[in-house]
Write a protein that holds these residues in place. Structure first.
Motif, PDB file in Angstrom:
ATOM      1  N   ILE A 195      -2.061   3.377  10.040  1.00 52.51           N
ATOM      2  CA  ILE A 195      -2.008   4.766  10.482  1.00 52.51           C
ATOM      3  C   ILE A 195      -0.605   5.123  10.965  1.00 52.51           C
ATOM      4  CG2 ILE A 195      -2.804   6.361  12.277  1.00 52.51           C
ATOM      5  CD1 ILE A 195      -5.544   5.119  12.061  1.00 52.51           C
ATOM      6  N   ARG A 196       0.028   4.221  11.712  1.00 53.00           N
ATOM      7  CA  ARG A 196       1.391   4.485  12.187  1.00 53.00           C
ATOM      8  C   ARG A 196       2.376   4.541  11.031  1.00 53.00           C
ATOM      9  NH1 ARG A 196       0.237   1.401  17.057  1.00 53.00           N
ATOM     10  NH2 ARG A 196       1.044  -0.510  16.149  1.00 53.00           N
ATOM     11  N   ALA A 197       2.151   3.722  10.009  1.00 53.50           N
ATOM     12  CA  ALA A 197       3.030   3.756   8.841  1.00 53.50           C
ATOM     13  C   ALA A 197       2.941   5.107   8.139  1.00 53.50           C
ATOM     14  CB  ALA A 197       2.656   2.638   7.872  1.00 53.50           C
ATOM     15  N   LEU A 198       1.734   5.611   7.970  1.00 50.81           N
ATOM     16  CA  LEU A 198       1.551   6.916   7.337  1.00 50.81           C
ATOM     17  C   LEU A 198       2.158   8.023   8.198  1.00 50.81           C
ATOM     18  CD1 LEU A 198      -2.146   6.597   6.090  1.00 50.81           C
ATOM     19  CD2 LEU A 198      -0.055   6.415   4.713  1.00 50.81           C
ATOM     20  N   SER A 199       2.042   7.875   9.512  1.00 42.93           N
ATOM     21  CA  SER A 199       2.588   8.873  10.423  1.00 42.93           C
ATOM     22  C   SER A 199       4.112   8.928  10.323  1.00 42.93           C
ATOM     23  CB  SER A 199       2.169   8.556  11.859  1.00 42.93           C
ATOM     24  OG  SER A 199       2.750   9.462  12.773  1.00 42.93           O
ATOM     25  N   TYR A 200       4.742   7.779  10.089  1.00 39.61           N
ATOM     26  CA  TYR A 200       6.205   7.759   9.942  1.00 39.61           C
ATOM     27  C   TYR A 200       6.624   8.489   8.673  1.00 39.61           C
ATOM     28  CZ  TYR A 200      10.966   6.041   9.349  1.00 39.61           C
ATOM     29  OH  TYR A 200      12.320   5.975   9.181  1.00 39.61           O
ATOM     30  N   LEU A 201       5.865   8.292   7.604  1.00 35.97           N
ATOM     31  CA  LEU A 201       6.204   8.937   6.331  1.00 35.97           C
ATOM     32  C   LEU A 201       5.981  10.439   6.395  1.00 35.97           C
ATOM     33  CD1 LEU A 201       4.641   6.379   3.816  1.00 35.97           C
ATOM     34  CD2 LEU A 201       7.025   6.582   4.531  1.00 35.97           C
ATOM     35  N   ASN A 202       4.932  10.834   7.103  1.00 41.38           N
ATOM     36  CA  ASN A 202       4.600  12.260   7.203  1.00 41.38           C
ATOM     37  C   ASN A 202       4.312  12.608   8.663  1.00 41.38           C
ATOM     38  OD1 ASN A 202       4.391  12.956   4.222  1.00 41.38           O
ATOM     39  ND2 ASN A 202       2.894  11.297   4.359  1.00 41.38           N
ATOM     40  N   PRO A 203       5.369  12.751   9.455  1.00 39.23           N
ATOM     41  CA  PRO A 203       5.148  13.042  10.880  1.00 39.23           C
ATOM     42  C   PRO A 203       4.334  14.324  11.044  1.00 39.23           C
ATOM     43  CG  PRO A 203       7.457  12.516  10.439  1.00 39.23           C
ATOM     44  CD  PRO A 203       6.795  12.678   9.111  1.00 39.23           C
ATOM     45  N   GLY A 204       3.278  14.234  11.807  1.00 41.13           N
ATOM     46  CA  GLY A 204       2.438  15.402  12.038  1.00 41.13           C
ATOM     47  C   GLY A 204       3.029  16.303  13.105  1.00 41.13           C
ATOM     48  N   GLU A 205       2.431  17.475  13.239  1.00 38.48           N
ATOM     49  CA  GLU A 205       2.892  18.424  14.241  1.00 38.48           C
ATOM     50  C   GLU A 205       2.729  17.861  15.650  1.00 38.48           C
ATOM     51  OE1 GLU A 205       0.920  22.112  13.701  1.00 38.48           O
ATOM     52  OE2 GLU A 205       1.724  22.463  11.685  1.00 38.48           O
ATOM     53  N   ALA A 211       0.821  -1.208   0.000  1.00 38.45           N
ATOM     54  CA  ALA A 211       0.000   0.000   0.000  1.00 38.45           C
ATOM     55  C   ALA A 211       0.855   1.258   0.000  1.00 38.45           C
ATOM     56  CB  ALA A 211      -0.925  -0.006   1.218  1.00 38.45           C
ATOM     57  N   LEU A 212       1.955   1.250   0.751  1.00 38.71           N
ATOM     58  CA  LEU A 212       2.813   2.430   0.813  1.00 38.71           C
ATOM     59  C   LEU A 212       3.497   2.697  -0.529  1.00 38.71           C
ATOM     60  CD1 LEU A 212       4.512   2.019   4.317  1.00 38.71           C
ATOM     61  CD2 LEU A 212       2.603   3.499   3.702  1.00 38.71           C
ATOM     62  N   LEU A 213       3.898   1.655  -1.205  1.00 38.43           N
ATOM     63  CA  LEU A 213       4.585   1.819  -2.485  1.00 38.43           C
ATOM     64  C   LEU A 213       3.671   2.385  -3.570  1.00 38.43           C
ATOM     65  CD1 LEU A 213       6.758  -1.431  -2.542  1.00 38.43           C
ATOM     66  CD2 LEU A 213       7.571   0.920  -2.273  1.00 38.43           C
ATOM     67  N   LYS A 214       2.367   2.304  -3.341  1.00 34.95           N
ATOM     68  CA  LYS A 214       1.415   2.864  -4.308  1.00 34.95           C
ATOM     69  C   LYS A 214       1.230   4.366  -4.143  1.00 34.95           C
ATOM     70  CE  LYS A 214      -1.349  -1.364  -4.845  1.00 34.95           C
ATOM     71  NZ  LYS A 214      -2.685  -1.986  -4.614  1.00 34.95           N
ATOM     72  N   ILE A 215       1.716   4.915  -3.034  1.00 35.66           N
ATOM     73  CA  ILE A 215       1.558   6.349  -2.778  1.00 35.66           C
ATOM     74  C   ILE A 215       2.451   7.131  -3.734  1.00 35.66           C
ATOM     75  CG2 ILE A 215       1.833   8.187  -1.079  1.00 35.66           C
ATOM     76  CD1 ILE A 215       1.291   6.139   1.106  1.00 35.66           C
ATOM     77  N   GLU A 216       1.874   8.104  -4.376  1.00 34.57           N
ATOM     78  CA  GLU A 216       2.611   8.896  -5.370  1.00 34.57           C
ATOM     79  C   GLU A 216       3.741   9.682  -4.707  1.00 34.57           C
ATOM     80  OE1 GLU A 216       1.713  12.307  -8.799  1.00 34.57           O
ATOM     81  OE2 GLU A 216       0.078  11.420  -7.625  1.00 34.57           O
ATOM     82  N   GLY A 217       4.917   9.588  -5.283  1.00 33.67           N
ATOM     83  CA  GLY A 217       6.067  10.334  -4.798  1.00 33.67           C
ATOM     84  C   GLY A 217       6.762   9.728  -3.596  1.00 33.67           C
ATOM     85  N   ILE A 218       6.419   8.510  -3.234  1.00 28.23           N
ATOM     86  CA  ILE A 218       7.027   7.866  -2.070  1.00 28.23           C
ATOM     87  C   ILE A 218       8.466   7.478  -2.350  1.00 28.23           C
ATOM     88  CG2 ILE A 218       6.372   5.511  -2.689  1.00 28.23           C
ATOM     89  CD1 ILE A 218       6.213   6.969   0.837  1.00 28.23           C
ATOM     90  N   ASP A 219       9.323   7.623  -1.357  1.00 30.14           N
ATOM     91  CA  ASP A 219      10.714   7.189  -1.474  1.00 30.14           C
ATOM     92  C   ASP A 219      10.797   5.715  -1.064  1.00 30.14           C
ATOM     93  OD1 ASP A 219      13.405   6.744  -1.415  1.00 30.14           O
ATOM     94  OD2 ASP A 219      13.880   8.274   0.086  1.00 30.14           O
ATOM     95  N   PRO A 220      11.059   4.809  -2.000  1.00 33.12           N
ATOM     96  CA  PRO A 220      11.074   3.365  -1.674  1.00 33.12           C
ATOM     97  C   PRO A 220      12.060   2.993  -0.577  1.00 33.12           C
ATOM     98  CG  PRO A 220      11.119   3.715  -4.057  1.00 33.12           C
ATOM     99  CD  PRO A 220      11.361   5.053  -3.416  1.00 33.12           C
ATOM    100  N   GLU A 221      13.104   3.799  -0.395  1.00 40.06           N
ATOM    101  CA  GLU A 221      14.135   3.468   0.581  1.00 40.06           C
ATOM    102  C   GLU A 221      13.651   3.584   2.026  1.00 40.06           C
ATOM    103  OE1 GLU A 221      17.683   5.637  -0.104  1.00 40.06           O
ATOM    104  OE2 GLU A 221      18.060   4.769  -2.094  1.00 40.06           O
ATOM    105  N   ILE A 222      12.650   4.442   2.267  1.00 34.64           N
ATOM    106  CA  ILE A 222      12.183   4.620   3.647  1.00 34.64           C
ATOM    107  C   ILE A 222      10.991   3.722   3.961  1.00 34.64           C
ATOM    108  CG2 ILE A 222      12.995   7.004   3.679  1.00 34.64           C
ATOM    109  CD1 ILE A 222      10.090   7.893   3.474  1.00 34.64           C
ATOM    110  N   VAL A 223      10.470   3.030   2.944  1.00 32.95           N
ATOM    111  CA  VAL A 223       9.303   2.169   3.167  1.00 32.95           C
ATOM    112  C   VAL A 223       9.585   1.040   4.164  1.00 32.95           C
ATOM    113  CG1 VAL A 223       7.759   0.488   2.058  1.00 32.95           C
ATOM    114  CG2 VAL A 223       8.131   2.727   1.021  1.00 32.95           C
ATOM    115  N   PRO A 224      10.727   0.326   4.067  1.00 32.45           N
ATOM    116  CA  PRO A 224      10.983  -0.740   5.052  1.00 32.45           C
ATOM    117  C   PRO A 224      10.954  -0.256   6.496  1.00 32.45           C
ATOM    118  CG  PRO A 224      12.474  -0.954   3.200  1.00 32.45           C
ATOM    119  CD  PRO A 224      11.771   0.356   3.024  1.00 32.45           C
ATOM    120  N   ASP A 225      11.526   0.932   6.758  1.00 35.08           N
ATOM    121  CA  ASP A 225      11.491   1.481   8.116  1.00 35.08           C
ATOM    122  C   ASP A 225      10.063   1.803   8.539  1.00 35.08           C
ATOM    123  OD1 ASP A 225      14.191   1.274   8.508  1.00 35.08           O
ATOM    124  OD2 ASP A 225      14.638   3.335   7.928  1.00 35.08           O
ATOM    125  N   ALA A 226       9.270   2.347   7.609  1.00 29.93           N
ATOM    126  CA  ALA A 226       7.880   2.676   7.906  1.00 29.93           C
ATOM    127  C   ALA A 226       7.085   1.417   8.230  1.00 29.93           C
ATOM    128  CB  ALA A 226       7.251   3.424   6.735  1.00 29.93           C
TER     129      ALA A 226
END
Length: 374
Positions: free
Chosen positions: A241-251, A217-232
């Motif tokens: 939700i936690r995976a998305l939060s890692y990719l785009n940490p909120g305030e 699912a993460l790899l389908k996101i437009e503009g995603i950096d594949p290198e950070i997906v394993p950490d996410a």
């Protein structure tokens, strides 16, 4: 919402599809599981599939009039109930008063937390609740005949937030449901629902999502950096939700880490006056964020303790947390990890019971002074 858009949970998808094909749709179903496991997304996909006029063996058609309306969350036989607050500009509000904001939030993504939702509707210090008056609205809607579909669908998001009076009235409707009515109750705290509702609902237990499904699912996101997906994926620990939060940490996440750092630095230096100022500041934020801070602190001390044990595969920190932990982690050890955890759990409990936040935060901060040098 299509089944194909729900991240993972393939066994549940098959089970729900089979119930429709075999015409064994239970009138009350309880979708229970941790945050980020896709309960709301699955409920929407299930409801759309039931109402679809040309459904396939695997999903809704997506082109019939019913599907078009479901994709806008505007189908006349689809109803929602969710936690709200007593807004000053509304007289005894119900979920329908917040329906435009709800549709916008869900259409953006059905993967969000209660805190995200309350922030979206500017709830301030309100914790979010489903009030007794909501049951009257539910009864009125479900007593009407279906407009277009065979079933009228009532999705109750975070049903554990219903107060007791509302729960009891809903129980009567579940026991004697109007014809062709489907209740889909969603909860992250199954035990907080009254036992009679749990016993009269078919339980659908949502496990954590498989790592492979989150990665896909993460790899389908437009503009995603594949290198950070394993950490996410690793940090997600089964929650999309936690995976998305890692990719785009909120305030909020950055704020909780910053305030945790401040508390620990002041505690280590025994700067009591700074701790008093810190407690005053924390007392001024929304109550839901206060609880979230304690939950974040509980997670951080756990992660830093694991870090000391050199178990990388059991650690779930983002890069910023990990970098700061290089210096701080040694202060979390076997002598103080349990007392630390108990203090933060107590903080969550006291804030949830509407305790005075200034007293709660100052008490916690002063106890850190004693614990951090153990």
């Amino acid at each position: 919402m299509f089944f194909k858009d729900v991240v993972g949970q393939n066994e549940i998808k098959k089970r729900l599809i089979r119930s429709v094909k075999e015409q064994r749709i239970s009138h009350a179903q309880l979708f229970a599981g941790q945050s980020g496991t896709g309960k709301l997304a699955m409920a929407l996909a299930y409801a759309q599939y039931i109402s679809c006029r040309n459904r396939t063996d695997e999903d809704s058609c997506g082109v019939c009039p019913s599907c078009h309306k479901y994709q806008k969350l505007a189908h006349p036989d689809l109803h929602f109930v969710f936690p709200i607050f007593n807004a000053k500009n509304l007289n005894k509000p119900v979920s329908d008063d917040f329906l435009p904001q709800w549709r916008g939030k869900v259409l953006q993504s059905p993967y969000f937390t209660l805190g995200d939702w309350l922030h979206h509707i500017d709830a301030g210090n309100a914790q979010g609740e489903i009030y007794e008056r909501e049951s009257e609205s539910i009864l009125r809607k479900l007593n009407l005949k279906s407009f277009e579909s065979e079933f009228k669908v009532m999705i109750i998001w975070l049903a554990d937030k219903m107060n007791v009076a509302c729960s009891n009235k809903l129980l009567k409707m579940i026991e004697e449901p109007p014809s062709k009515t489907l209740f889909l109750l969603i909860t992250e705290n199954e035990e907080d629902l009254i036992g009679t509702i749990r016993s009269r609902s078919q339980l659908v237990k949502f496990p954590f999502i498989e790592a492979e499904a989150i990665e896909e699912a993460l790899l389908k996101i437009e503009g995603i950096d594949p290198e950070i997906v394993p950490d996410a994926v690793h940090l997600a620990s089964g929650s999309y939700i936690r995976a998305l939060s890692y990719l785009n940490p909120g305030e909020d996440e950055r704020f909780y880490l910053l305030k945790f750092q401040e508390m620990m630095r002041f505690a280590y230096a025994r700067k009591v006056s700074e701790l008093i100022t810190w407690a005053d500041e924390m007392a001024g934020i929304e109550r839901d964020k206060q609880k979230a801070f304690f939950a974040a602190s509980l997670r951080l001390v756990r992660e830093y303790f694991i870090s000391n044990l050199k178990c990388r595969e059991l650690s779930y920190m983002n890069r910023e947390e990990m970098e700061w932990g290089k210096k701080f982690a040694p202060f979390i050890n076997e002598r103080n990890i349990v007392p630390f955890a108990k203090e933060f759990e107590l903080g969550i409990q006291h804030i949830g019971m509407n305790g005075n936040p200034r007293i709660v935060f100052l008490d916690t901060a002063l106890r850190m002074v004693r614990l951090i040098k153990r």
